[in-house]
Design a protein around this motif. Sequence first.
Motif, mmCIF file in Angstrom:
data_model
loop_
_atom_site.group_PDB
_atom_site.id
_atom_site.type_symbol
_atom_site.label_atom_id
_atom_site.label_comp_id
_atom_site.label_asym_id
_atom_site.label_seq_id
_atom_site.Cartn_x
_atom_site.Cartn_y
_atom_site.Cartn_z
ATOM 1 N N UNK A 38 0.885 -1.082 -0.022
ATOM 2 C CA UNK A 38 -0.230 -0.061 -0.009
ATOM 3 C C UNK A 38 0.862 1.100 -0.013
ATOM 4 N N UNK A 39 0.535 2.285 -0.529
ATOM 5 C CA UNK A 39 1.167 3.437 -0.871
ATOM 6 C C UNK A 39 1.499 3.996 0.741
ATOM 7 N N UNK A 61 14.833 20.176 3.243
ATOM 8 C CA UNK A 61 14.212 20.019 2.033
ATOM 9 C C UNK A 61 14.597 18.771 1.207
ATOM 10 N N UNK A 62 15.878 18.677 1.228
ATOM 11 C CA UNK A 62 16.627 17.331 0.442
ATOM 12 C C UNK A 62 16.097 16.161 1.334
ATOM 13 N N UNK A 63 15.975 16.262 2.682
ATOM 14 C CA UNK A 63 15.431 14.855 3.447
ATOM 15 C C UNK A 63 14.161 14.605 2.892
ATOM 16 N N UNK A 67 12.265 11.261 1.676
ATOM 17 C CA UNK A 67 11.206 10.516 2.194
ATOM 18 C C UNK A 67 10.236 10.234 1.243
ATOM 19 N N UNK A 68 10.037 11.259 0.095
ATOM 20 C CA UNK A 68 8.904 10.740 -0.925
ATOM 21 C C UNK A 68 9.559 10.056 -1.725
ATOM 22 N N UNK A 69 10.787 9.959 -2.159
ATOM 23 C CA UNK A 69 11.330 9.165 -3.337
ATOM 24 C C UNK A 69 11.748 7.968 -2.844
ATOM 25 N N UNK A 70 12.047 7.518 -1.630
ATOM 26 C CA UNK A 70 12.712 6.325 -1.077
ATOM 27 C C UNK A 70 11.403 5.252 -1.141
ATOM 28 N N UNK A 71 10.276 5.427 -0.630
ATOM 29 C CA UNK A 71 9.166 4.537 -0.784
ATOM 30 C C UNK A 71 8.910 3.923 -2.126
ATOM 31 N N UNK A 72 8.847 4.487 -3.099
ATOM 32 C CA UNK A 72 8.552 3.860 -4.425
ATOM 33 C C UNK A 72 9.545 2.718 -4.687
ATOM 34 N N UNK A 73 10.857 3.085 -4.443
ATOM 35 C CA UNK A 73 12.238 2.298 -4.672
ATOM 36 C C UNK A 73 11.902 1.010 -3.806
#
Length: 126
Positions: A38-39, A61-63, A67-73
């Motif tokens: 699940x998302x 801002x980088x963190x 935090x948004x980019x790592x879950x799909x990976x």
Amino acid sequence: MPEVGIGYEAKTEPNPIGFEVSVSVSGMQVRAVISNVHPFVAVLKPTGNVAQLILSGAAWPIAQTLGVAVPPLATQIVHRLPAIPITTIQPLAQTVEGETITITPSHLVLSDSNGMLMISSDISVT
């Protein structure tokens, strides 16, 4: 001298992360594979002493992007995991009044029984 660096407390939203598992039969082996994650997002909050909070706040801002980019990976990695063997159904031998009886299952079938997983099969008794 105080330690200087960046630090974050990380958690996922939602927590816990939901997922679905598919169960299948291959020969006499029952296997499971994660079929859907699940998302979710990773939420990062700066932590540490004052110097760490300042540096972590500057990098925030980088963190947040991570935090948004790592879950799909992470989801892609989980979907590539091989099926996990749950159990292998073996013949069952019992001795009754000095005679050994062997029950051998064949043609395993998975089905639903009142919301629970049911494994049924044909059997031969020798």
